[in-house]
Design an enzyme around this catalytic site. Sequence first.
Site, PDB file in Angstrom:
ATOM      1  CD  GLU A  90      -2.641  -1.050   2.649  1.00 57.76           C
ATOM      2  OE1 GLU A  90      -2.764   0.019   3.276  1.00 57.76           O
ATOM      3  OE2 GLU A  90      -3.093  -2.136   3.044  1.00 57.76           O
ATOM      4  CB  CYS A 103       2.403   7.406   3.471  1.00 60.09           C
ATOM      5  SG  CYS A 103       2.705   6.165   4.737  1.00 60.09           S
ATOM      6  CB  CYS A 110       5.890  -5.424   9.771  1.00 55.39           C
ATOM      7  SG  CYS A 110       6.969  -4.552  10.930  1.00 55.39           S
ATOM      8  CB  CYS A 114       3.484  -2.664  16.939  1.00 53.17           C
ATOM      9  SG  CYS A 114       5.176  -2.051  16.792  1.00 53.17           S
ATOM     10  CB  CYS A 117       0.727  -2.329  13.949  1.00 54.84           C
ATOM     11  SG  CYS A 117       1.162  -1.984  12.236  1.00 54.84           S
ATOM     12  CB  CYS A 331      -0.241   1.628   6.240  1.00 51.43           C
ATOM     13  SG  CYS A 331       0.088   2.792   4.937  1.00 51.43           S
TER      14      CYS A 331
HETATM   15  N1  SAH Z   1       7.676   0.510  11.274  1.00 46.50           N
HETATM   16  C1  SAH Z   1       7.701   1.926  11.233  1.00 46.50           C
HETATM   17  C2  SAH Z   1       6.866   2.554  10.132  1.00 46.50           C
HETATM   18  C3  SAH Z   1       5.529   1.949   9.821  1.00 46.50           C
HETATM   19  S1  SAH Z   1       4.193   2.116  10.963  1.00 46.50           S
HETATM   20  C4  SAH Z   1       7.295   2.490  12.580  1.00 46.50           C
HETATM   21  O1  SAH Z   1       6.948   1.729  13.449  1.00 46.50           O
HETATM   22  O2  SAH Z   1       7.380   3.694  12.767  1.00 46.50           O
HETATM   23  C5  SAH Z   1       3.642   3.766  10.787  1.00 46.50           C
HETATM   24  C6  SAH Z   1       3.056   4.372  12.047  1.00 46.50           C
HETATM   25  O3  SAH Z   1       1.704   3.938  12.266  1.00 46.50           O
HETATM   26  C7  SAH Z   1       3.817   4.013  13.300  1.00 46.50           C
HETATM   27  O4  SAH Z   1       3.925   5.147  14.124  1.00 46.50           O
HETATM   28  C8  SAH Z   1       2.907   2.969  13.910  1.00 46.50           C
HETATM   29  O5  SAH Z   1       3.170   2.767  15.250  1.00 46.50           O
HETATM   30  C9  SAH Z   1       1.544   3.565  13.612  1.00 46.50           C
HETATM   31  N2  SAH Z   1       0.420   2.666  13.749  1.00 46.50           N
HETATM   32  C10 SAH Z   1       0.339   1.362  13.445  1.00 46.50           C
HETATM   33  N3  SAH Z   1      -0.869   0.867  13.721  1.00 46.50           N
HETATM   34  C11 SAH Z   1      -1.607   1.896  14.187  1.00 46.50           C
HETATM   35  C12 SAH Z   1      -2.944   2.020  14.640  1.00 46.50           C
HETATM   36  N4  SAH Z   1      -3.783   0.988  14.662  1.00 46.50           N
HETATM   37  N5  SAH Z   1      -3.331   3.238  15.052  1.00 46.50           N
HETATM   38  C13 SAH Z   1      -2.513   4.296  15.024  1.00 46.50           C
HETATM   39  N6  SAH Z   1      -1.238   4.251  14.622  1.00 46.50           N
HETATM   40  C14 SAH Z   1      -0.780   3.049  14.212  1.00 46.50           C
END
Ligand code: SAH
Length: 344
Positions: A90, A103, A110, A114, A117, A331
């Site tokens: 995406e 973006c 990944c 987290c 995510c 994303c």
């Molecule tokens: N791996 C990198 C970049 C990709 S994630 C990182 O962790 O920064 C992009 C951003 O979206 C990160 O800040 C991540 O923590 C956040 N993110 C992921 N899932 C999310 C969610 N459900 N709600 C809000 N932010 C989220």
Amino acid sequence: MIDLKDFEYGELEEYLAAMGEKKFRAAQIFKWLHLGVTSYDEMTDISKALRGKLSRDTYVSTLEIERKLVSAIDGTVKYLFRLPDGNCIESVVMRYHHGLTICISSQIGCRMGCRFCASTIGGLYRSLTAGEILNQVIFAEKDMGERISNIVLMGIGEPLDNYDNVITFLHNINHEKGKNIGYRHITLSTCGVVPGIYKLADEGLPITLTISLHAPNDGIRNSIMPVNRIYKIDELIAACRYYADKTGRRLSFEYSLIHGVNDSPDNADELAALIKPLGAHVNLIPVNRVEERSYRKGSRDEINAFLRRLCGHGVNATIRRELGADISASCGQLRKKAAGIREI
Ligand code: SAH
């Protein structure tokens, strides 16, 4: 077969020199590749003979637009791109007053895990090549018919877990013979892969670094971000300091507000104590709902109260404006549906 977009500019020159070609051919080919041609035949100032020679061992990589969603609210465009191997990634193009920002993704899936995510559900399939990272900018720009001026590496994947390809991409996207996007217009977001932050600081690329912090202490961070069990918050902050000192760039932090997990008044106080000495900016993001997760955001009032408390300590913070709310622009969610990925 070699994707010429996996070469850095100097490597392309060397490759062509080894074929007995003059240096200026690299400039011509590099330019065409960045305009989004889909075959050597479109490179009209390259001789038929050279096009033929190139096709023997190399190819022009492309991305198919599998789906394109345009937000009726703010014009945000979300692309689901299909890679030649059938996988989907995406990219999202957002319209700001200073121009278009894209973006982009750095991996298919990944492995950072987290808990809130969507991109990490199903794990890491593979990292993207430098050419595949670049193609998102090339083909989104070609489709939009407008210049993209800013890039955020904040899509699917952890960019510092695909370090070398990301660096090649950064060198190429910045190159004057290609898109020539200034490093100051590029932001890389990481969940906190500490050795990668030190390495990046030493590359001498003045890109903006943003850290997905999401917790003000190790206890909370360990429970929602497994990376924190390896690199603790104080190690992460030390790496951030090194990055800021070395590059002269101001840092920013992402903080997703998850109701009942990290959004109490005490959490705001702890966060302020961490951030204030760095003089960094905090982006507060009301957590996006992910089907498979039970996390939810607090009310408007609770979110505003957290912001006020943080700012009351003298921290520079804002609530991230939500773009593309009607097209699930955050994303990971579209790819997951396309691939039928389920929580494992
Ligand atoms: N791996 C990198 C970049 C990709 S994630 C990182 O962790 O920064 C992009 C951003 O979206 C990160 O800040 C991540 O923590 C956040 N993110 C992921 N899932 C999310 C969610 N459900 N709600 C809000 N932010 C989220």
